[in-house]
Enzyme design. Structure first.
Site, PDB file in Angstrom:
ATOM      1  N   HIS A 123       0.872  -1.172   0.000  1.00 35.72           N
ATOM      2  CA  HIS A 123       0.000   0.000   0.000  1.00 35.72           C
ATOM      3  C   HIS A 123       0.912   1.227   0.000  1.00 35.72           C
ATOM      4  O   HIS A 123       2.015   1.169   0.551  1.00 35.72           O
ATOM      5  CB  HIS A 123      -0.834  -0.061   1.289  1.00 35.72           C
ATOM      6  CG  HIS A 123      -1.900   0.981   1.426  1.00 35.72           C
ATOM      7  ND1 HIS A 123      -1.636   2.266   1.834  1.00 35.72           N
ATOM      8  CD2 HIS A 123      -3.243   0.905   1.266  1.00 35.72           C
ATOM      9  CE1 HIS A 123      -2.772   2.941   1.911  1.00 35.72           C
ATOM     10  NE2 HIS A 123      -3.762   2.147   1.561  1.00 35.72           N
ATOM     11  N   ASP A 200       3.570  -4.228   8.146  1.00 34.97           N
ATOM     12  CA  ASP A 200       2.336  -3.455   8.064  1.00 34.97           C
ATOM     13  C   ASP A 200       1.181  -4.440   8.299  1.00 34.97           C
ATOM     14  O   ASP A 200       0.857  -5.248   7.433  1.00 34.97           O
ATOM     15  CB  ASP A 200       2.263  -2.806   6.677  1.00 34.97           C
ATOM     16  CG  ASP A 200       0.911  -2.143   6.412  1.00 34.97           C
ATOM     17  OD1 ASP A 200      -0.006  -2.266   7.258  1.00 34.97           O
ATOM     18  OD2 ASP A 200       0.782  -1.503   5.350  1.00 34.97           O
ATOM     19  N   GLN A 203      -4.028  -5.030   7.260  1.00 32.57           N
ATOM     20  CA  GLN A 203      -5.006  -5.985   6.724  1.00 32.57           C
ATOM     21  C   GLN A 203      -4.963  -7.331   7.440  1.00 32.57           C
ATOM     22  O   GLN A 203      -5.727  -8.234   7.108  1.00 32.57           O
ATOM     23  CB  GLN A 203      -4.783  -6.203   5.221  1.00 32.57           C
ATOM     24  CG  GLN A 203      -5.064  -4.987   4.372  1.00 32.57           C
ATOM     25  CD  GLN A 203      -6.523  -4.544   4.430  1.00 32.57           C
ATOM     26  OE1 GLN A 203      -7.420  -5.307   4.809  1.00 32.57           O
ATOM     27  NE2 GLN A 203      -6.777  -3.301   4.085  1.00 32.57           N
ATOM     28  N   LYS A 226      -9.914  -0.815  10.889  1.00 31.52           N
ATOM     29  CA  LYS A 226     -10.029  -2.026  10.062  1.00 31.52           C
ATOM     30  C   LYS A 226     -10.253  -3.265  10.922  1.00 31.52           C
ATOM     31  O   LYS A 226     -10.346  -4.376  10.419  1.00 31.52           O
ATOM     32  CB  LYS A 226      -8.768  -2.203   9.213  1.00 31.52           C
ATOM     33  CG  LYS A 226      -8.608  -1.099   8.168  1.00 31.52           C
ATOM     34  CD  LYS A 226      -7.401  -1.355   7.304  1.00 31.52           C
ATOM     35  CE  LYS A 226      -6.943  -0.127   6.554  1.00 31.52           C
ATOM     36  NZ  LYS A 226      -7.721   0.122   5.335  1.00 31.52           N
ATOM     37  N   CYS A 363      -4.869   2.239  -3.623  1.00 28.90           N
ATOM     38  CA  CYS A 363      -3.660   2.862  -3.037  1.00 28.90           C
ATOM     39  C   CYS A 363      -2.440   1.980  -3.222  1.00 28.90           C
ATOM     40  O   CYS A 363      -1.593   1.861  -2.324  1.00 28.90           O
ATOM     41  CB  CYS A 363      -3.850   3.184  -1.554  1.00 28.90           C
ATOM     42  SG  CYS A 363      -5.136   4.375  -1.238  1.00 28.90           S
TER      43      CYS A 363
HETATM   44  N1  PMP Z   1      -1.489  -0.558   4.804  1.00 26.70           N
HETATM   45  C1  PMP Z   1      -2.427  -1.338   4.252  1.00 26.70           C
HETATM   46  C2  PMP Z   1      -2.036  -2.713   3.781  1.00 26.70           C
HETATM   47  C3  PMP Z   1      -3.730  -0.868   4.129  1.00 26.70           C
HETATM   48  O1  PMP Z   1      -4.657  -1.648   3.567  1.00 26.70           O
HETATM   49  C4  PMP Z   1      -4.050   0.424   4.601  1.00 26.70           C
HETATM   50  C5  PMP Z   1      -5.459   0.981   4.508  1.00 26.70           C
HETATM   51  N2  PMP Z   1      -6.087   0.803   3.275  1.00 26.70           N
HETATM   52  C6  PMP Z   1      -3.037   1.181   5.172  1.00 26.70           C
HETATM   53  C7  PMP Z   1      -1.775   0.654   5.270  1.00 26.70           C
HETATM   54  C8  PMP Z   1      -3.282   2.556   5.694  1.00 26.70           C
HETATM   55  O2  PMP Z   1      -4.152   2.552   6.770  1.00 26.70           O
HETATM   56  P1  PMP Z   1      -4.839   3.898   7.257  1.00 26.70           P
HETATM   57  O3  PMP Z   1      -5.452   4.541   6.040  1.00 26.70           O
HETATM   58  O4  PMP Z   1      -5.871   3.441   8.229  1.00 26.70           O
HETATM   59  O5  PMP Z   1      -3.791   4.748   7.883  1.00 26.70           O
END
Ligand code: PMP
Length: 418
Positions: A123, A200, A203, A226, A363
């Site tokens: 991401h 990270d 997910q 999440k 993203c």
């Molecule tokens: N890393 C991953 C793998 C994600 O899926 C996301 C959220 N889509 C993020 C980081 C970022 O999280 P946040 O927008 O809650 O800061």
């Protein structure tokens, strides 16, 4: 059916009780954010209605209550990840947690010519901060390539390790493909080469049992929203060593010990990394979400896996639908495209049927480019998802395919940038 999750779970989510365009809401976008169960909503309200005061300052009764609940929440959430309270630094979410590590740790530790390794599945939140740090320190960024299966090229990873990177940053679970990376192995390998590892967990936290201490991750980041908690709260779990190496990246109230007009000294970790009034209600709400996760039926992860398999099988059976990638280990997420209908038209069609799925590049622009897909549709599951959600999705795709085929456009001509 055995792929139907316990109805009691679903009933706890008020947002799932509504109808959209006359249809039950089939919420298949939990990877973007999960819905919130009633106990989490109640915990937030309870705090604001009864115990609202700022933390760590005043000694009066409700301030003491607020501080106690806030620090209990830290212990609860850290414990969920197999860590102690002092090893959890609160942030707004996963993005801020990764930025915290980039600016509080990496910026101090990296020198010109150092190598930093990131996976090709990331991401943007786990890519761009490292681009920025590498630029600032004249360090090099290398990428672990992604195979057609949606898995990382482990051979290439091992070759990169021989170049002795300072840090490896990789996702536990891909938000686009649902790939579960073999992080325990990868961390152990990286440590053999003295590299630190950031995982990270955005997910992973809502789908897998995660023991950060057992994994041995130096940094593990997550977002509360999440994992059935509120938005605006998340954090990073750090080993004691990393806690000691980090420098405060933001300064001000709440993070100090002694202050004069000329200088200041810092409070102990983790408090020195949390300048300003924190998201108190968010932390309390997230602790409630963790309590909710802990009381789910013992087999909820298997139920979720069975539902993903059901969705894959139903989608694969539709003429013109193509599933993207096929990692051996996958959770809760499936990307797909239709060769017959423009993805944007299909997403709109699905909404008319009460089906909420994500459309776009998720993203993860470089990953989509590597996969050769302009955009994908993505379904993602939560503990409340059930077979009816999937059946509703399948019925809607079938209807779309049988409908206005003249709007069908070749996916290759599509330059959406979502
Ligand atoms: N890393 C991953 C793998 C994600 O899926 C996301 C959220 N889509 C993020 C980081 C970022 O999280 P946040 O927008 O809650 O800061």
């Amino acid at each position: 059916s055995d792929v139907n999750l316990n109805k009691n779970i679903r009933h706890q989510f008020p947002a799932l009780q509504q109808r959209i365009n006359g249809q039950p809401l089939a919420y298949l976008d939990s990877a973007a954010t999960s819905q919130k169960p009633a106990p989490v909503l109640a915990a937030i309200q309870h705090f604001y209605r009864r115990d609202n005061a700022n933390v760590h300052r005043a000694g009066y009764t409700i301030a003491a209550r607020a501080t106690e609940q806030f620090e209990q929440a830290r212990a609860k959430v850290a414990g969920y990840f197999g860590m102690s309270a002092r090893n959890l630094v609160w942030t707004r979410g996963c993005t801020e947690a990764i930025n915290f590590v980039a600016y509080s740790w990496a910026l101090q530790q990296l020198n010109a010519g150092d190598l930093l390794v990131v996976s090709g599945l990331e991401h943007h939140a786990n890519l761009i901060p490292w681009q920025q740090v590498c630029r600032a320190r004249n360090a090099e960024l290398a990428i672990i390539p992604v195979l057609a299966t949606g898995e990382l090229d482990q051979q290439a990873f091992q070759q990169l390790l021989q170049r002795r990177p300072k840090l490896v940053a990789l996702t536990h679970v891909s938000n686009v493909l649902g790939t579960v990376n073999p992080v325990a192995n990868m961390i152990a390998l990286a440590h053999q080469y003295d590299a630190k590892v950031l995982i990270d967990g955005a997910q992973a936290a809502a789908h897998l049992t995660v023991d950060v201490a057992e994994l041995g991750a130096d940094f593990y980041t997550f977002s509360g929203h999440k994992m059935y908690g509120p938005t605006g709260i998340g954090g990073v779990l750090l080993s004691n060593d990393m806690l000691n190496q980090c420098q405060p990246w933001q300064t001000g109230g709440e993070m100090v010990e002694a202050v004069s007009y000329d200088t200041a000294s810092w409070a102990q970790p983790p408090h020195c990394f949390e300048a300003g009034t924190p998201n108190i209600a968010g932390a309390i709400g997230l602790a409630s979400a963790v309590a909710f996760l802990e009381q789910l039926p013992e087999d909820w992860q298997q139920q979720e896996a069975a539902l993903l398999a059901y969705a894959q099988q139903r989608l694969a059976a539709i003429d013109g639908i193509r599933l993207i990638a096929a990692p051996a280990e996958q959770v809760a997420v499936q990307s797909f495209v239709s060769d017959r209908i423009h993805p944007q038209d299909l997403a709109q069609y699905l909404d008319q049927f009460g089906v909420a799925v994500r459309l776009g590049k998720h993203c993860a622009h470089p990953l989509l480019a590597a996969l050769g897909e302009p955009v994908t549709l993505r379904l993602s599951l939560g503990c409340y998802s059930n077979q009816q959600d999937i059946d509703q999705l399948i019925a809607a795709i079938d209807a779309a395919h049988q409908g206005d085929t003249e709007t069908a456009v070749s996916a290759e001509n599509n330059h959406l940038d979502l």
